[in-house]
Motif scaffolding. Structure first.
Motif, PDB file in Angstrom:
ATOM      1  N   THR A  56       0.843  -1.195   0.000  1.00 47.65           N
ATOM      2  CA  THR A  56       0.000   0.000   0.000  1.00 47.65           C
ATOM      3  C   THR A  56       0.879   1.245   0.000  1.00 47.65           C
ATOM      4  OG1 THR A  56      -0.054   0.209   2.409  1.00 47.65           O
ATOM      5  CG2 THR A  56      -1.732  -1.235   1.393  1.00 47.65           C
ATOM      6  N   THR A  57       0.246   2.368  -0.212  1.00 43.48           N
ATOM      7  CA  THR A  57       0.996   3.627  -0.130  1.00 43.48           C
ATOM      8  C   THR A  57       1.526   3.825   1.287  1.00 43.48           C
ATOM      9  OG1 THR A  57      -1.047   4.853   0.223  1.00 43.48           O
ATOM     10  CG2 THR A  57      -0.202   4.768  -2.020  1.00 43.48           C
ATOM     11  N   LYS A  58       0.825   3.231   2.240  1.00 43.22           N
ATOM     12  CA  LYS A  58       1.317   3.322   3.627  1.00 43.22           C
ATOM     13  C   LYS A  58       2.666   2.616   3.748  1.00 43.22           C
ATOM     14  CE  LYS A  58       0.237   2.602   8.425  1.00 43.22           C
ATOM     15  NZ  LYS A  58      -0.649   2.109   9.438  1.00 43.22           N
ATOM     16  N   ASP A  59       2.849   1.514   3.038  1.00 43.05           N
ATOM     17  CA  ASP A  59       4.141   0.819   3.044  1.00 43.05           C
ATOM     18  C   ASP A  59       5.240   1.729   2.497  1.00 43.05           C
ATOM     19  OD1 ASP A  59       3.040  -1.602   4.047  1.00 43.05           O
ATOM     20  OD2 ASP A  59       2.462  -2.206   2.014  1.00 43.05           O
ATOM     21  N   PHE A  60       4.912   2.503   1.459  1.00 40.66           N
ATOM     22  CA  PHE A  60       5.874   3.451   0.907  1.00 40.66           C
ATOM     23  C   PHE A  60       6.182   4.546   1.923  1.00 40.66           C
ATOM     24  CE2 PHE A  60       4.718   1.301  -2.909  1.00 40.66           C
ATOM     25  CZ  PHE A  60       5.758   1.495  -3.802  1.00 40.66           C
ATOM     26  N   ALA A  61       5.134   5.043   2.589  1.00 37.67           N
ATOM     27  CA  ALA A  61       5.335   6.083   3.603  1.00 37.67           C
ATOM     28  C   ALA A  61       6.202   5.568   4.743  1.00 37.67           C
ATOM     29  CB  ALA A  61       3.986   6.569   4.129  1.00 37.67           C
ATOM     30  N   VAL A  62       5.987   4.325   5.143  1.00 41.31           N
ATOM     31  CA  VAL A  62       6.795   3.721   6.210  1.00 41.31           C
ATOM     32  C   VAL A  62       8.253   3.609   5.767  1.00 41.31           C
ATOM     33  CG1 VAL A  62       7.214   1.580   7.503  1.00 41.31           C
ATOM     34  CG2 VAL A  62       4.907   2.527   7.376  1.00 41.31           C
ATOM     35  N   ALA A  63       8.467   3.178   4.519  1.00 42.49           N
ATOM     36  CA  ALA A  63       9.839   3.068   4.002  1.00 42.49           C
ATOM     37  C   ALA A  63      10.515   4.435   3.975  1.00 42.49           C
ATOM     38  CB  ALA A  63       9.833   2.435   2.612  1.00 42.49           C
ATOM     39  N   ILE A  64       9.774   5.455   3.578  1.00 43.76           N
ATOM     40  CA  ILE A  64      10.315   6.823   3.552  1.00 43.76           C
ATOM     41  C   ILE A  64      10.611   7.288   4.976  1.00 43.76           C
ATOM     42  CG2 ILE A  64       9.684   9.228   3.106  1.00 43.76           C
ATOM     43  CD1 ILE A  64      10.524   7.801   0.592  1.00 43.76           C
ATOM     44  N   ASP A  65       9.703   7.020   5.894  1.00 43.62           N
ATOM     45  CA  ASP A  65       9.924   7.394   7.298  1.00 43.62           C
ATOM     46  C   ASP A  65      11.176   6.721   7.856  1.00 43.62           C
ATOM     47  OD1 ASP A  65       7.681   9.004   7.326  1.00 43.62           O
ATOM     48  OD2 ASP A  65       6.407   7.548   8.377  1.00 43.62           O
TER      49      ASP A  65
END
Length: 157
Positions: free
Chosen positions: A27-36
């Motif tokens: 999900t886009t949340k997975d991308f946000a977590v990776a960025i975080d």
């Protein structure tokens, strides 16, 4: 050259990346977590390196008896070499890659292969930043030793 403070600012901005759409196995949340996580790693590297670099630049200032206002620029200019230029180019390219991979347009299903690329690019970026920091410290140590040697040679016996 003055990339470490810029990295801290960039890492802070990465925390806001990512849209709220959902998709299959990632999900886009997975991308946000990776960025975080990437941002947190960059912040940790910056917080670890900055005091060491400041201490070395102060020693460089003292060894060359430089003014309190210009010593940082003079120290950073003094340590420039092809290796540092190459590390700057690599880190800039990787920052752009991480930023680009971390952006999932709203309403678009995320490409999970890009999530793996994002994580790999972030890991590579951390390695390059660590190498750059280590190289800067080494170069500063060399310049300090050279300045101290020259100061001793200039003293009358």
């Amino acid at each position: 050259m003055r990339l470490l403070p810029a990295l801290f600012a960039f890492a802070a901005s990465l925390a806001t990346a990512g849209a709220a759409a959902a998709a299959g196995p990632c999900t886009t949340k997975d991308f946000a977590v990776a960025i975080d996580q990437s941002g947190a790693s960059l912040r940790a590297l910056t917080l670890e390196a900055q005091p060491k670099l400041q201490e070395r630049m102060q020693r460089y200032r003292a060894a060359l008896k430089l003014s309190d206002t210009a010593y940082e620029d003079e120290a950073l200019d003094a340590i420039q070499d092809p290796t540092l230029e190459d590390l700057d180019k690599k880190s800039s390219a990787l920052l752009l890659r991480v930023d680009s991979l971390g952006r999932v347009p709203e309403g678009v299903e995320p490409d999970c292969a890009k999530l793996d690329e994002l994580r790999a690019a972030a890991e590579e970026l951390n390695g390059v930043i660590k190498s750059k920091s280590d190289h800067m410290l080494k170069r500063l140590d060399e310049k300090i030793a050279e300045a101290e040697k020259n100061a001793k040679a200039a003293k009358p016996v």
